[in-house]
Design a protein around this motif. Structure first.
Motif, PDB file in Angstrom:
ATOM      1  N   THR A 297     -39.128 -22.329 -22.774  1.00  0.00           N
ATOM      2  CA  THR A 297     -39.477 -23.743 -23.480  1.00  0.00           C
ATOM      3  C   THR A 297     -38.695 -23.608 -24.731  1.00  0.00           C
ATOM      4  O   THR A 297     -38.106 -24.281 -25.251  1.00  0.00           O
ATOM      5  CB  THR A 297     -40.796 -24.117 -23.179  1.00  0.00           C
ATOM      6  N   LEU A 300     -35.077 -23.676 -23.899  1.00  0.00           N
ATOM      7  CA  LEU A 300     -34.247 -24.956 -24.038  1.00  0.00           C
ATOM      8  C   LEU A 300     -34.026 -25.551 -24.900  1.00  0.00           C
ATOM      9  O   LEU A 300     -33.656 -26.865 -24.822  1.00  0.00           O
ATOM     10  CB  LEU A 300     -34.958 -25.183 -22.656  1.00  0.00           C
ATOM     11  N   ALA A 301     -35.743 -25.818 -25.732  1.00  0.00           N
ATOM     12  CA  ALA A 301     -35.669 -27.062 -26.740  1.00  0.00           C
ATOM     13  C   ALA A 301     -34.614 -26.636 -27.527  1.00  0.00           C
ATOM     14  O   ALA A 301     -33.766 -27.281 -28.095  1.00  0.00           O
ATOM     15  CB  ALA A 301     -37.283 -27.286 -26.887  1.00  0.00           C
ATOM     16  N   GLY A 306     -32.840 -27.964 -22.210  1.00  0.00           N
ATOM     17  CA  GLY A 306     -33.692 -28.747 -21.196  1.00  0.00           C
ATOM     18  C   GLY A 306     -33.542 -30.809 -21.272  1.00  0.00           C
ATOM     19  O   GLY A 306     -34.056 -31.248 -20.189  1.00  0.00           O
ATOM     20  N   ASP A 307     -33.505 -31.089 -22.468  1.00  0.00           N
ATOM     21  CA  ASP A 307     -33.364 -32.135 -22.540  1.00  0.00           C
ATOM     22  C   ASP A 307     -32.002 -32.775 -21.551  1.00  0.00           C
ATOM     23  O   ASP A 307     -31.792 -33.569 -20.819  1.00  0.00           O
ATOM     24  CB  ASP A 307     -32.670 -32.436 -23.499  1.00  0.00           C
ATOM     25  N   SER A 310     -32.843 -32.505 -18.154  1.00  0.00           N
ATOM     26  CA  SER A 310     -33.513 -33.290 -17.674  1.00  0.00           C
ATOM     27  C   SER A 310     -33.307 -34.957 -17.328  1.00  0.00           C
ATOM     28  O   SER A 310     -33.450 -36.004 -16.822  1.00  0.00           O
ATOM     29  CB  SER A 310     -35.138 -33.638 -18.499  1.00  0.00           C
ATOM     30  N   THR A 347     -41.133 -23.963 -13.988  1.00  0.00           N
ATOM     31  CA  THR A 347     -40.386 -25.308 -13.932  1.00  0.00           C
ATOM     32  C   THR A 347     -40.563 -26.337 -14.427  1.00  0.00           C
ATOM     33  O   THR A 347     -39.795 -28.023 -15.195  1.00  0.00           O
ATOM     34  CB  THR A 347     -40.329 -25.614 -12.490  1.00  0.00           C
ATOM     35  N   PRO A 349     -41.138 -26.508 -17.998  1.00  0.00           N
ATOM     36  CA  PRO A 349     -39.874 -27.240 -19.284  1.00  0.00           C
ATOM     37  C   PRO A 349     -39.253 -28.216 -18.906  1.00  0.00           C
ATOM     38  O   PRO A 349     -38.723 -28.808 -19.642  1.00  0.00           O
ATOM     39  CB  PRO A 349     -39.552 -25.453 -19.828  1.00  0.00           C
ATOM     40  N   ILE A 350     -38.492 -27.968 -17.525  1.00  0.00           N
ATOM     41  CA  ILE A 350     -37.239 -29.246 -17.283  1.00  0.00           C
ATOM     42  C   ILE A 350     -38.111 -29.966 -16.323  1.00  0.00           C
ATOM     43  O   ILE A 350     -38.015 -31.932 -17.028  1.00  0.00           O
ATOM     44  CB  ILE A 350     -36.385 -28.601 -16.055  1.00  0.00           C
TER      45      ILE A 350
END
Length: 435
Positions: A297, A300-301, A306-307, A310, A347, A349-350
């Motif tokens: 997490t 990805l951030a 991640g963003d 998404s 999954t 975190p996404i």
């Protein structure tokens, strides 16, 4: 490479490592650390490795996990659940497929003290399958019913999956437990309908029923359920009565289980040590995976991947219905190859930002997600519950026969998922009522 490209490359590497059977916890930690090292340098990477594991593992709420696991293992090894199945068998003896239905509700009872799908299948498999075989039940119906009945263990509280989800999504564990009760009971009723339908279509699947049982025998059978009922009343009465928190409920339940096992004469030092050892091993494995997911997490951030993913998912899905169908398909596919907790932590975190941006209830989604993950426990080629049952029956029943036995129930599971998605209020009404 840009930061986003580094993040996406890390995800691709993670998928490749999992595909070649690298343990998911090790893969998560390895990829996240390497990605942070490349992205931010050694200081940030090593700092994350020192801070995030401690911060996550020291969460007060997570202390309930080993306690609930210990509660389940104690109940399993001291056979506190046998009376629950016997009572269900006697009360349901007049129904077609009564023993199969009894195994479903026996599993629901055991679920209230175990929180584990695998533990439910293992415990009920050793109790119910020999009984069904003795009454000439078809092996596919006998083994398939017990394999799917075990999945109720992840829905009816205390559920380890729901506790982990609540910690990550930062929502009330008690509310999740209440939503899980509704979904768990719906699942038990749905499986019962499948058994009744199959036996109605083919009576040879369950040719023998118990002899007529008197009301006196039924009432006497209820006495055997006191160990589990006492534990359930102690946990849920105190939890929803505000006497203690969900975190404290685990310790209360484990203490009650030990006390009940001692009073009933089922506790031995060997059984206690076995339950403690299995609790430690399972807790360690869960924490390694969860810590790896926390590191992912962060990676990805910081990379922005991640963003990026998404927003990409939201832009592709032209409607909430298509988005939900896509999420369902992803988890059904992942469930065929990954164990539930690993698939969830990999999954979330996404997926969580997507769910939040869509305006859906995170509580409702947690219950639907748990249901989807548990379908993976009975689908080929992995189907962990199926292989647990296979280990119980040995060479008496082929693995392929067990998978055929669960096929009808998978159809019911998909129907139940559709109902939960179409009517979120079914999950939310009890938490809203109590809250």
């Amino acid at each position: 490479m840009t930061d986003v490209e580094i993040g996406l490359t890390g995800l691709a590497a993670l998928i490749a490592l999992i595909a070649v059977r690298v343990p998911i916890g090790i893969a998560l930690i390895g990829v996240s650390f390497t990605g942070l090292y490349v992205l931010m340098g050694p200081r940030i990477a090593w700092g994350s490795m020192s801070i995030i594991p401690y911060k996550f593992a020291s969460s007060w709420i997570l202390s309930s996990i080993p306690m609930f696991l210990f509660l389940g293992f104690i109940s399993y090894h001291t056979q506190l659940t046998r009376g629950m199945f016997n009572a269900a068998r006697i009360w349901l003896s007049s129904l077609p497929g009564g023993l199969a239905i009894a195994s479903i509700f026996g599993s629901a009872g055991f679920a209230a003290v175990s929180g584990s799908s695998i533990a439910c299948s293992a415990a009920m498999g050793r109790i119910a399958i020999p009984e069904m075989m003795k009454h000439r039940y078809h092996p596919e119906l006998a083994t398939g019913t017990v394999a799917v009945a075990g999945t109720i263990g992840a829905l009816i509280p205390p559920s380890i999956i729901l506790i982990l989800y609540g910690v990550i999504a930062q929502i009330s564990i008690s509310a999740l437990f209440l939503g899980g009760i509704v979904a768990g009971l719906m699942t038990a009723v749905g499986y019962t309908l499948v058994v009744l339908l199959r036996v109605w279509l083919n009576p040879d699947l369950a040719p023998e029923r118990d002899a007529d049982v008197t009301m006196r025998e039924k009432l006497l059978a209820l006495r055997e359920t006191w160990p589990i009922l006492l534990i359930m009343i102690g946990i849920f009465g105190g939890l929803f009565g505000g006497v203690f928190t969900p975190t404290e409920a685990g310790a209360v339940g484990a203490s009650l289980a030990c006390l009940v096992a001692i009073v009933s004469g089922q506790m031995t030092l060997e059984r206690f040590l076995t339950a403690a050892r299995e609790t430690l091993m399972t807790t360690a494995a869960l924490l390694i995976i969860a810590i790896g997911a926390s590191l992912l997490t962060r990676f990805l951030a910081l990379s922005g991947a991640g963003d990026f993913l998404s927003e990409g998912i939201l832009s592709i899905a032209s409607s909430p219905v298509l988005l939900m169908i896509g999420i369902v398909c992803v988890y059904l596919l992942m469930g065929m190859f990954l164990e539930p907790i690993g698939a969830m932590l990999l999954t979330l975190p996404i997926i969580l930002p997507v769910v939040d941006a869509s305006g859906w209830s995170l509580l409702w989604f947690g219950i639907v997600l748990t249901k989807l993950l548990e379908i993976g426990m009975i689908t080929p080629p992995i189907g962990m519950n199926v292989f647990v049952i296979k280990s119980v029956v040995g060479d008496l029943v082929k693995t392929s026969a067990i998978f055929r036995g669960v096929a009808w129930f998978i159809v019911m599971d998909l129907v139940l998922v559709a109902i939960l998605c179409a009517f979120p209020g079914l999950v939310l009404w009890l938490p809203n009522l109590v809250g």
